[in-house]
Motif scaffolding. Structure first.
Motif, mmCIF file in Angstrom:
data_model
loop_
_atom_site.group_PDB
_atom_site.id
_atom_site.type_symbol
_atom_site.label_atom_id
_atom_site.label_comp_id
_atom_site.label_asym_id
_atom_site.label_seq_id
_atom_site.Cartn_x
_atom_site.Cartn_y
_atom_site.Cartn_z
ATOM 1 N N GLN A 137 0.805 -1.225 0.000
ATOM 2 C CA GLN A 137 0.000 0.000 0.000
ATOM 3 C C GLN A 137 0.835 1.271 0.000
ATOM 4 N N GLY A 138 0.215 2.331 -0.460
ATOM 5 C CA GLY A 138 0.833 3.645 -0.426
ATOM 6 C C GLY A 138 -0.261 4.695 -0.423
ATOM 7 N N VAL A 139 0.139 5.925 -0.692
ATOM 8 C CA VAL A 139 -0.857 7.003 -0.866
ATOM 9 C C VAL A 139 -0.485 7.812 -2.099
ATOM 10 N N ASP A 140 -1.510 8.356 -2.761
ATOM 11 C CA ASP A 140 -1.197 9.219 -3.895
ATOM 12 C C ASP A 140 -1.028 10.657 -3.393
ATOM 13 N N GLU A 141 -0.755 11.549 -4.298
ATOM 14 C CA GLU A 141 -0.487 12.956 -3.948
ATOM 15 C C GLU A 141 -1.602 13.583 -3.125
ATOM 16 N N ASN A 142 -2.835 13.089 -3.359
ATOM 17 C CA ASN A 142 -3.972 13.664 -2.644
ATOM 18 C C ASN A 142 -4.320 12.908 -1.375
ATOM 19 N N GLY A 143 -3.455 12.008 -0.976
ATOM 20 C CA GLY A 143 -3.679 11.286 0.271
ATOM 21 C C GLY A 143 -4.620 10.096 0.150
ATOM 22 N N ASN A 144 -5.030 9.748 -1.073
ATOM 23 C CA ASN A 144 -5.879 8.560 -1.240
ATOM 24 C C ASN A 144 -5.033 7.307 -1.075
ATOM 25 N N VAL A 145 -5.620 6.306 -0.410
ATOM 26 C CA VAL A 145 -4.904 5.036 -0.257
ATOM 27 C C VAL A 145 -4.852 4.330 -1.611
ATOM 28 N N THR A 146 -3.667 3.803 -1.928
ATOM 29 C CA THR A 146 -3.516 3.033 -3.168
ATOM 30 C C THR A 146 -2.943 1.657 -2.826
ATOM 31 N N THR A 147 -3.117 0.689 -3.724
ATOM 32 C CA THR A 147 -2.448 -0.600 -3.530
ATOM 33 C C THR A 147 -1.654 -0.949 -4.788
ATOM 34 N N LEU A 148 -0.698 -1.858 -4.600
ATOM 35 C CA LEU A 148 0.341 -2.067 -5.617
ATOM 36 C C LEU A 148 0.136 -3.301 -6.485
ATOM 37 N N GLY A 149 -1.037 -3.929 -6.413
ATOM 38 C CA GLY A 149 -1.263 -5.161 -7.183
ATOM 39 C C GLY A 149 -0.954 -6.376 -6.331
ATOM 40 N N ARG A 150 -1.577 -7.527 -6.686
ATOM 41 C CA ARG A 150 -1.408 -8.745 -5.889
ATOM 42 C C ARG A 150 0.081 -9.088 -5.770
ATOM 43 N N GLY A 151 0.455 -9.469 -4.568
ATOM 44 C CA GLY A 151 1.870 -9.791 -4.323
ATOM 45 C C GLY A 151 2.725 -8.546 -4.116
ATOM 46 N N GLY A 152 2.068 -7.390 -3.972
ATOM 47 C CA GLY A 152 2.775 -6.109 -3.959
ATOM 48 C C GLY A 152 3.652 -5.839 -2.748
ATOM 49 N N SER A 153 3.514 -6.637 -1.688
ATOM 50 C CA SER A 153 4.375 -6.416 -0.519
ATOM 51 C C SER A 153 5.843 -6.648 -0.873
ATOM 52 N N ASP A 154 6.090 -7.524 -1.838
ATOM 53 C CA ASP A 154 7.472 -7.744 -2.283
ATOM 54 C C ASP A 154 8.055 -6.425 -2.795
ATOM 55 N N THR A 155 7.233 -5.705 -3.548
ATOM 56 C CA THR A 155 7.698 -4.442 -4.131
ATOM 57 C C THR A 155 7.919 -3.386 -3.050
ATOM 58 N N THR A 156 7.035 -3.368 -2.047
ATOM 59 C CA THR A 156 7.249 -2.435 -0.933
ATOM 60 C C THR A 156 8.619 -2.688 -0.310
ATOM 61 N N ALA A 157 8.933 -3.967 -0.085
ATOM 62 C CA ALA A 157 10.196 -4.311 0.576
ATOM 63 C C ALA A 157 11.389 -3.874 -0.266
ATOM 64 N N VAL A 158 11.346 -4.167 -1.556
ATOM 65 C CA VAL A 158 12.483 -3.813 -2.408
ATOM 66 C C VAL A 158 12.613 -2.288 -2.521
ATOM 67 N N ALA A 159 11.486 -1.607 -2.633
ATOM 68 C CA ALA A 159 11.534 -0.144 -2.757
ATOM 69 C C ALA A 159 12.117 0.477 -1.485
ATOM 70 N N LEU A 160 11.750 -0.079 -0.324
ATOM 71 C CA LEU A 160 12.316 0.430 0.929
ATOM 72 C C LEU A 160 13.817 0.151 0.988
ATOM 73 N N ALA A 161 14.197 -1.053 0.554
ATOM 74 C CA ALA A 161 15.622 -1.402 0.573
ATOM 75 C C ALA A 161 16.409 -0.437 -0.322
#
Ligand code: ADP
Ligand code: ASP
Ligand code: MG
Length: 405
Positions: A137-161
């Motif tokens: 999950q994330g937020v867009d410029e206007n503060g709306n909650v967004t999600t990254l697609g199924r399996g997206g937690s992997d992408t959160t982890a890599v992006a944080l790394a």
């Protein structure tokens, strides 16, 4: 002291018992002196449950509300894991994607990460706290909650790394690494100790759900060392890294398959310039992604055109195609939602001839009809009837001797 981003998937945090086990694991890593940023998925089955609820209310839920709903699974696990760590005396703090400010574009359900504000995480690390961040999950410029697609937690982890310039990104899951193919389908599948970014990206994009393809893309782009490991047993897992010069590469590294595709054909269209555009333009305008495309050799100024779409989009794509067929005066529109795509992947393919014919021979020996073929430098994909999926994957695994080192 190393900074490591660890991601724990749905099964790894599937019960409170398992969440406690993850907390103990984290504490062991802390004792080795590592700084840790943890990303978690929702408890296994939870995201599907939430999607089911949405579908009970609406056939086509508004995208904004859908993301508000499906992102809640991860909020539960960040809180529970932080509590479990605190119970063991480890200072920890949970953050939703919005709280960290994982800024994304506004494409709900498949948002892309644009920027991460790592200041709060850095403050926590400096104070000796473990940060626990909601994946997917994330937020867009206007503060709306967004999600990254199924399996997206992997992408959160890599992006944080990448944002934190971590020493490694570790993806903990229910298998002990990346295998030559899904071990649930081929029990003889072998764990790979290494695989290149290029191959992993192909495997993931061609349907291996072990890693989200965007995570691999991100890791390759920012050169984040990525490792897939088991949450349940010790081991080295699989390291995903760049190809090393001089390293002997196997011809085929793995087999991927995708059960989510469907095939559509528009037959008897004029074989004229612009026809592909007139067929695929309206499909693209409806935001329907097309995967494989085949146009037959024309005969008598007429041709056939076949392509695949996501199975969820089959009915919609068929409707669009029927309209196109009327406009073009095409003979007919046919389709088959019960197809699968099976692909063999390997960088070693570049320097070996005869891989494609070996693949086709093996499928022919099993009496499996190939409906479509597509190739690139390091992969060959075929579309076949879904009832042959397991048979095809097992036959190819054996043919290319993937169970052997
Ligand atoms: P998580 O919930 O931890 O993200 P996933 O279910 O998304 O876990 O991914 C792990 C699953 O991926 C495994 O259980 C396995 O069935 C499947 N899988 C598919 N292809 C492969 C492969 N090549 N190697 C290992 N696992 C694979
Ligand atoms: N919970 C989300 C899903 O099931 C994200 C993830 O697990 O990576 O797709
Ligand atoms: Mg996953």
């Amino acid at each position: 002291m190393a900074l490591v981003v660890q991601k724990y998937g749905g099964t790894s945090v599937g019960t409170t018992e398992r969440i406690r086990a993850v907390a103990s694991k984290i504490i062991c890593y802390r004792k080795k002196g590592h700084d840790l940023v943890i990303v978690v998925s929702a408890m296994s089955g939870e995201t599907n449950r939430l999607i089911g609820l949405a579908n009970e209310i609406s056939r086509q839920p508004v995208a904004r509300e859908y993301d508000v709903l499906v992102s809640t699974g991860e909020q539960v696990t960040i809180a529970l894991l932080s509590m479990a760590l605190q119970e063991c005396g480890q200072a920890a703090r949970s953050y939703t994607g919005g709280q960290v400010r994982i800024l994304t574009d506004d494409v709900h359900s498949k948002a892309r990460i644009r920027n991460i504000d790592s200041s709060a995480i850095k403050r926590d690390l400096a104070a000796g706290r473990v940060t626990v961040i909601a994946g997917f999950q994330g937020v867009d410029e206007n503060g709306n909650v967004t999600t990254l697609g199924r399996g997206g937690s992997d992408t959160t982890a890599v992006a944080l790394a990448a944002a934190l310039e971590a020493d490694e990104c570790q993806i903990f899951t229910d298998v002990d690494g990346v295998y030559t193919t899904d071990p649930r389908v081929v029990p003889e599948a072998r764990r790979l100790s290494r695989i290149t970014f290029e191959e992993m990206l192909e495997m993931a994009s061609l349907g291996s759900r072990i890693l989200q393809s965007r995570a691999v893309e991100f890791a390759g782009k920012y050169n984040v060392p990525l490792r897939v490991l088991s949450s349940f047993e010790e081991g080295e897992g699989t390291l995903i890294s760049y190809e090393e010069a001089g390293m002997e590469q196997p011809k085929i590294s793995g087999i991927a398959f995708n059960r989510d595709e469907a095939k559509l054909t528009i037959a008897g269209v004029p074989d004229h310039p612009g026809v592909a555009y007139r067929i695929l333009g309206p499909i693209a305008n409806d935001n329907l992604e097309v995967d494989m495309i085949v146009q037959n050799v024309g005969q008598d100024d007429m041709t056939d055109f076949t392509f695949t779409v996501h199975r969820n989009n089959y009915d919609k794509a068929r409707q669009v195609l029927r309209r196109v067929a009327t406009d073009l005066g095409a003979r007919e529109v046919t389709g088959d939602p019960k197809i699968v795509k099976v692909s063999i992947v390997g960088v070693g393919m570049r320097s070996h001839a005869g891989i494609a014919s070996g693949m086709f021979e093996s499928l022919a020996n099993e009496g499996i009809n190939i409906q479509m073929i597509s190739t690139s430098e390091i992969k060959i994909s075929v579309v076949i009837d879904e009832k042959y999926l397991e048979l095809a994957v097992r036959a190819l695994h054996e043919k290319f001797e993937l169970e052997q080192e």
